[in-house]
Write a protein that holds these residues in place. Structure first.
Motif, PDB file in Angstrom:
ATOM      1  N   MET A  10     -35.473  97.027 -13.448  1.00 10.61           N
ATOM      2  CA  MET A  10     -35.755  95.716 -14.019  1.00 10.61           C
ATOM      3  C   MET A  10     -37.245  95.670 -14.375  1.00 10.61           C
ATOM      4  N   GLN A  46     -37.353  89.268 -13.137  1.00 10.05           N
ATOM      5  CA  GLN A  46     -38.063  90.022 -14.175  1.00 10.05           C
ATOM      6  C   GLN A  46     -39.461  89.460 -14.351  1.00 10.05           C
ATOM      7  N   GLN A  89     -32.855  88.862 -22.630  1.00 11.70           N
ATOM      8  CA  GLN A  89     -32.570  88.063 -21.433  1.00 11.70           C
ATOM      9  C   GLN A  89     -31.738  86.829 -21.808  1.00 11.70           C
ATOM     10  N   ARG A  90     -32.086  86.186 -22.923  1.00 13.03           N
ATOM     11  CA  ARG A  90     -31.305  85.016 -23.378  1.00 13.03           C
ATOM     12  C   ARG A  90     -29.852  85.414 -23.626  1.00 13.03           C
ATOM     13  N   GLU A 122     -28.162  85.825 -20.376  1.00 17.90           N
ATOM     14  CA  GLU A 122     -27.905  84.502 -19.784  1.00 17.90           C
ATOM     15  C   GLU A 122     -26.724  83.804 -20.470  1.00 17.90           C
ATOM     16  N   ILE A 149     -25.944  89.810 -11.865  1.00 18.54           N
ATOM     17  CA  ILE A 149     -27.391  90.038 -11.998  1.00 18.54           C
ATOM     18  C   ILE A 149     -27.670  90.124 -13.496  1.00 18.54           C
ATOM     19  N   THR A 150     -28.566  89.256 -13.974  1.00 14.50           N
ATOM     20  CA  THR A 150     -28.908  89.350 -15.392  1.00 14.50           C
ATOM     21  C   THR A 150     -30.253  90.036 -15.536  1.00 14.50           C
ATOM     22  N   LYS A 151     -30.368  90.838 -16.558  1.00 18.96           N
ATOM     23  CA  LYS A 151     -31.661  91.463 -16.862  1.00 18.96           C
ATOM     24  C   LYS A 151     -31.687  91.878 -18.320  1.00 18.96           C
ATOM     25  N   SER A 152     -32.847  92.302 -18.767  1.00 20.86           N
ATOM     26  CA  SER A 152     -32.978  92.685 -20.164  1.00 20.86           C
ATOM     27  C   SER A 152     -33.734  93.992 -20.288  1.00 20.86           C
TER      28      SER A 152
END
Lengths: 428, 157
Positions: free
Chosen positions: A218, A240, B108-109, B112, B129-132
């Protein structure tokens, strides 16, 4: 005192050694100072090396035309007085001479600058170091020459940070954070990782760097000390963290945190790691950078429906973001010019191409400065006279730069691709 | 982590300016420039044997779900409801156009948007788990519409 001079194309690559970015000056400015540089007396090998580096440094600024070595005349001194007439006939504005004193453990360089028109010596200087510092000695001397002639502080002794990506035969990438002299030479690896590295940023004293590494799976912001390699994540939060920018006094980092899933700008006090939230918006807020005096930050926000540049005045309590870009539907990654008279940023033109643009405070229009397709990540030299940025050529990223006086140069990677250049502060 | 440490010699900088019949006279020592490189090897994140793998795509500069994406996500939420132990990583990506940090935020948007859809359809937030990765991990390397449309995506793993 600048003379007309034709545009020129010059490839300086063969002078630099293997494994370095190479410099290609593709265009010089039309008005240049004409300088005769007499090879410095003393150790011939060192003299040749110094001469090559200094010529490159001065030519790259776009403001200098250096007389070809074959055309140099012997320096005549009669009764302690330099004979200027020969140099005047050659059309020179300045003459530079020097000596090298090399001992086992030290190198001293003494150099003199003469004004051919005023017929007098304008500078007599000494730079000294140890034998493995020849490149630096040359850069310091270039800066001395540049400063005496133009009256502006030189940037030859500054350094560049950038990201290098190398793909192996299976298309597996290695990402490296690199450090090099301002001419792309003396390349060193600060960090090598199997995961992406982005957004390098200098500490104002040039001793530390901040960047984003994906090594934990991340995006996280790290600070690393250049000399020791000592590094740490700036926050232990499980979120993040990205887009670091060092305040000019070195005490704060502005950052983008994704605590609520959305990008918001915070200021982190490094001493005790306290965070102050600066934006609170449903849209994306990121890419913050400090003003040279440290009392404002610029950032990119999507709050108007497309990315635009905004400014926050940190001297105010609960400052309200003020929009500063209005032309077009994509303006991002802005930074201030060192004199704060304008901002430089990435602008999407009507044809969908991305260019580096400049907007002066006093003007109500923007100036497009570059002409490739995917120009990004502009970084301004600390004297405000040069810009380095990333371009794409045939799908490969490389660095390109230009001086405000019109010279252009490119720094292709010695291996793989290079991008996201960051120019250091003055280091001398 | 592999660390080599060089000693950092104190920077010694001396500048003497003096006005001697308008000749500028200076003397300075060059500063030391030791560099210690660091090399890190990340453990490749073990992909759990999950059946929930899916990829959904987005329009340029957009993070709203298309009807096609919603179809794919229905499958994911059904599967997650049937298998209560699965946790997933929702990873947003962008194409190469635009700036890297803005693209990281855009990715990330997108992540989401996907997470919000799944949550609205009964999946608990703590299973996601969100990530970019922004534009850093393109699937397709070209600089054209086809490549870009493949790269504007959210990967569910």
């Amino acid at each position: 005192m600048k003379k007309n001079f034709l545009l020129f194309t010059l490839l300086i690559a063969p002078m630099l050694s293997y494994g370095e970015l190479f410099l290609e000056v593709t265009k010089g400015s039309e008005e240049q100072y004409r300088v005769a540089m007499i090879p410095f007396e003393g150790n011939a090998r060192v003299s040749k090396q110094l001469n090559n580096i200094m010529r490159n440094d001065l030519i790259r600024t776009g403001e200098f035309s250096i007389l070809d070595e074959e055309l140099l005349l012997p320096v005549k001194i009669i009764d302690d007085e330099l004979i200027y007439s020969d140099w005047k006939l050659l059309g020179m504005d300045y003459l530079v001479t020097g000596t090298i004193i090399k001992a086992n453990n030290s190198i001293d360089i003494n150099y003199e600058i003469y004004d051919v028109h005023k017929k007098r010596k304008v500078r007599s200087s000494k730079v000294f170091g140890i034998p493995n510092q020849i490149r630096q000695l040359a850069h310091y001397t270039s800066d001395g020459i540049y400063e005496s002639i133009t009256g502006i502080k030189g940037i030859a002794a500054t350094r560049l940070l950038y990201v290098n990506e190398i793909k192996d035969s299976q298309r597996i990438s290695t990402y490296k954070l690199m450090l090099a002299d301002s001419d792309g030479a003396n390349e060193k690896t600060l960090l090598s990782s199997s995961e992406p590295i982005i957004s390098p940023s200098w500490s104002p004293d040039g001793k530390r760097v901040a960047y984003v590494s994906f090594e934990t799976g991340m995006a996280k912001v790290f600070i690393q000390e250049i000399a020791s390699g000592k590094r740490e994540a700036v926050l232990s939060k499980d979120t993040q963290i990205s887009s670091p920018s060092w305040s000019p006094d070195g005490k704060y980092l502005s950052l983008t945190l994704y605590q609520d899933g959305n990008a918001e700008i915070y200021i982190l006090r490094l001493r005790d790691r306290t965070l102050t939230r600066m934006t609170n918006q449903f849209a994306i807020d990121t890419e913050s950078t400090w003003s040279p005096k440290g009392n404002k930050i610029l950032f990119t926000s999507g709050r108007s429906g497309s990315p635009q540049i905004y400014e926050l005045d940190l001297r105010k309590l609960n400052p309200k973001a003020k929009r500063v870009s209005f032309e077009g539907t994509y303006n991002a990654k802005a930074s201030y010019l060192p004199n704060e008279e304008g901002i430089i940023f990435v602008h999407r033109s009507g044809n969908g191409l991305f260019h580096i643009a400049l907007k002066y405070k006093r003007e109500n229009f923007i100036r497009i400065l570059t002409e490739a397709k995917m120009d990004e990540s502009p970084s301004v030299a600390p004297n405000g006279n040069m810009v380095i940025y990333g371009i794409k050529e045939e799908n490969l990223s490389l660095l390109a730069g230009f001086s405000l006086s019109g010279a252009k140069f490119k720094l292709p990677a010695s291996k793989g691709e290079v991008r996201e250049p960051a120019w250091s502060n003055f280091l001398r | 982590m592999n660390k080599s440490i060089n000693t950092f010699f104190a920077l010694s900088l001396m500048l003497i300016f003096s006005a001697c019949s308008s000749v500028q006279i200076t003397e300075e020592a060059v500063s030391d420039q030791s560099v210690a490189g660091v090399s890190i090897t990340s453990k490749s994140t073990a992909t759990q044997a999950v059946l929930a793998n899916a990829v959904v795509y987005f329009d340029y500069d957009q993070f709203n779900l298309t009807s096609k994406s919603i179809q794919a996500l229905k499958g994911v939420s059904d599967l997650m409801k049937r298998n209560q132990k699965i946790t997933i990583s929702v990873e947003g990506h962008a194409d190469e156009r635009g700036t890297r940090e803005y693209n990281l935020a855009l990715g990330q948007r997108r992540a989401e948007s996907v997470a919000n859809y799944l949550i609205a359809n009964g999946v608990k937030r703590n299973r996601l788990i969100t990530k970019s990765y922004g534009e850093e991990r393109p699937l397709s390397l070209g600089s054209n519409d086809t490549a870009w449309s493949k790269n504007r995506r959210v990967e569910i793993k």
